[in-house]
Design a protein around this motif. Structure first.
Motif, PDB file in Angstrom:
ATOM      1  N   PHE A  24       0.844  -1.196   0.000  1.00 25.26           N
ATOM      2  CA  PHE A  24       0.000   0.000   0.000  1.00 25.26           C
ATOM      3  C   PHE A  24       0.882   1.251   0.000  1.00 25.26           C
ATOM      4  N   SER A  25       1.881   1.255   0.897  1.00 26.09           N
ATOM      5  CA  SER A  25       2.793   2.388   1.001  1.00 26.09           C
ATOM      6  C   SER A  25       3.557   2.597  -0.307  1.00 26.09           C
ATOM      7  N   SER A  26       3.976   1.495  -0.948  1.00 28.75           N
ATOM      8  CA  SER A  26       4.714   1.606  -2.216  1.00 28.75           C
ATOM      9  C   SER A  26       3.883   2.318  -3.270  1.00 28.75           C
ATOM     10  N   PHE A  75       1.748   0.965  16.120  1.00 23.80           N
ATOM     11  CA  PHE A  75       3.123   1.458  16.003  1.00 23.80           C
ATOM     12  C   PHE A  75       3.984   0.455  15.243  1.00 23.80           C
ATOM     13  N   SER A  76       3.684  -0.844  15.384  1.00 27.06           N
ATOM     14  CA  SER A  76       4.524  -1.856  14.736  1.00 27.06           C
ATOM     15  C   SER A  76       4.383  -1.816  13.217  1.00 27.06           C
ATOM     16  N   PHE A  77       3.380  -1.098  12.711  1.00 23.36           N
ATOM     17  CA  PHE A  77       3.243  -0.950  11.260  1.00 23.36           C
ATOM     18  C   PHE A  77       4.109   0.172  10.703  1.00 23.36           C
ATOM     19  N   ILE A  78       4.727   0.969  11.569  1.00 25.99           N
ATOM     20  CA  ILE A  78       5.432   2.168  11.108  1.00 25.99           C
ATOM     21  C   ILE A  78       6.546   1.852  10.094  1.00 25.99           C
ATOM     22  N   ALA A  89      -0.863   4.687   5.283  1.00 25.36           N
ATOM     23  CA  ALA A  89      -0.532   3.260   5.355  1.00 25.36           C
ATOM     24  C   ALA A  89      -0.772   2.713   6.766  1.00 25.36           C
ATOM     25  N   ILE A  90      -0.507   3.522   7.800  1.00 25.65           N
ATOM     26  CA  ILE A  90      -0.812   3.079   9.163  1.00 25.65           C
ATOM     27  C   ILE A  90      -2.329   2.933   9.321  1.00 25.65           C
ATOM     28  N   GLY A  91      -3.069   3.890   8.733  1.00 29.26           N
ATOM     29  CA  GLY A  91      -4.526   3.789   8.748  1.00 29.26           C
ATOM     30  C   GLY A  91      -5.010   2.518   8.065  1.00 29.26           C
ATOM     31  N   PHE A  92      -4.342   2.178   6.973  1.00 27.15           N
ATOM     32  CA  PHE A  92      -4.673   0.942   6.259  1.00 27.15           C
ATOM     33  C   PHE A  92      -4.388  -0.274   7.146  1.00 27.15           C
ATOM     34  N   GLY A  93      -3.253  -0.231   7.864  1.00 31.91           N
ATOM     35  CA  GLY A  93      -2.925  -1.308   8.802  1.00 31.91           C
ATOM     36  C   GLY A  93      -3.974  -1.427   9.899  1.00 31.91           C
TER      37      GLY A  93
END
Lengths: 229, 107
Positions: free
Chosen positions: A191-193, B42-45, A215-219
């Protein structure tokens, strides 16, 4: 705090990563000389700010005589990503002394944070992680200041045909892989890419921080708790 | 020549602001209990930010080799990912990637 084996592990793990930092430091040092900063100005700025991309951008803006507010604001926008690293490191430092927190915070760089997160699995306690982190950070600090000073004194010494600028993204490639622990992490990285390419044209390198937040929101979306009803 | 007062104003503003950004969440950590869910996020950062340094540089670089149509960095990144997956060695990835990119662009 006395350095232990984790400190030295961190230091050693950082040595290959400095391939990217050294030519970058040389470029920033060369720019400082070209902008006619005195050596004292260049080195004081380097130690106070210690953030390569922001140093590069602000020296360039200052030579163009941009308004001070513009210089400061654009540098801080570039450095907003440190907020994420600060957040990610905060659980490790909860019970640390203030001096340790201040030192950790001052030493935050993309590379040190990435190196520590890549080795997270073998770092069992927060104390081990902090030792490892300081090892990576001290290695980075030495390589950065030395290459910046050399760039100021001797001009850009890195051979341009080697495309050493590509060592920074390559090191991030190597460091991100160990953190992709399951399909959710891989999905966030993909997603980030994609989003980073779409947002690359945003001004002030805003694409980077906006991509990271999305991307964190996606996670968060991928790992959301199922509605109990 | 950059005027000294202007220079130091900018440098102090940047340095203080940057330190506050770096210290912000670390400084709060003692006062706020961090919920498990937040730690999980945070672990997704790393996965969220590190690809954003790499992928745009791969896509937007104007290359020289004709048969790759300026996509040699993309080519290098894909192969470097394979090397990274096999070796788990930062040194191997950087050495391989730079050597291959040099070879593609210089010969």
């Amino acid at each position: 705090m006395k350095p232990n084996e984790y400190f030295y592990q961190g230091f050693r793990s950082m040595l290959p990563v400095t391939t990217g930092a050294i030519p970058f430091g040389a470029v920033v040092g060369t720019m400082c000389a070209e902008a006619k900063l005195t050596f004292a100005q260049a080195i004081t700025m380097d130690h106070l700010l210690y953030a390569g991309a922001a140093q590069l951008a602000s020296v360039e803006l200052m030579s163009q005589k941009a308004a001070a507010l513009v210089v400061v604001a654009s540098g801080l926008i570039i450095n907003l990503r440190f907020l994420l690293y600060s957040a990610a490191m905060s659980p490790l430092l909860q019970n640390s002394r203030t001096i340790t927190k201040v030192a950790c915070a001052y030493l935050v760089t993309d590379q040190s944070y990435a190196a520590m997160s890549a080795h997270q699995d073998k770092l069992k306690t927060p104390a081990d992680s902090i030792q490892f982190y300081f090892g990576t950070a001290v290695c980075m600090l030495i390589a950065w200041h030395a290459s910046l000073m050399a760039g100021y004194a001797f001009g850009n010494f890195a051979p341009t045909t080697w495309a050493l600028d590509y060592a920074v993204p390559l090191s991030f490639l190597a460091l991100v892989l160990p953190t992709l622990k399951n399909r959710n992490y891989i999905a966030v990285a993909l997603f980030s890419s994609v989003v980073s390419v779409l947002l690359y044209q945003l001004p002030y390198k805003l694409g980077l921080i906006v991509t990271a937040l999305l991307a964190i929101g996606f996670g968060a979306f991928l790992t959301r708790k199922k509605d109990p009803r | 020549m950059i005027p000294a007062f202007y220079f130091w104003t900018c440098v102090l503003g940047l340095s203080i602001g940057t330190f506050l950004i770096r210290y912000s969440m670390i400084g709060l950590s003692a006062r706020v209990k961090i919920p498990a869910r937040t730690r999980e996020l945070f672990s997704f950062i790393p996965a969220a930010i590190l690809p954003a340094f790499l992928v745009p540089v791969v896509f937007f670089h104007q290359g020289k080799v004709e048969w790759l149509h300026g996509k040699e960095r993309l080519f290098v990144a894909v192969l470097a990912a394979v090397v990274a997956f096999w070796t788990r060695s930062t040194l191997a990835v950087i050495a391989f990637g730079l050597a291959l990119l040099y070879a593609l662009t210089q010969f």
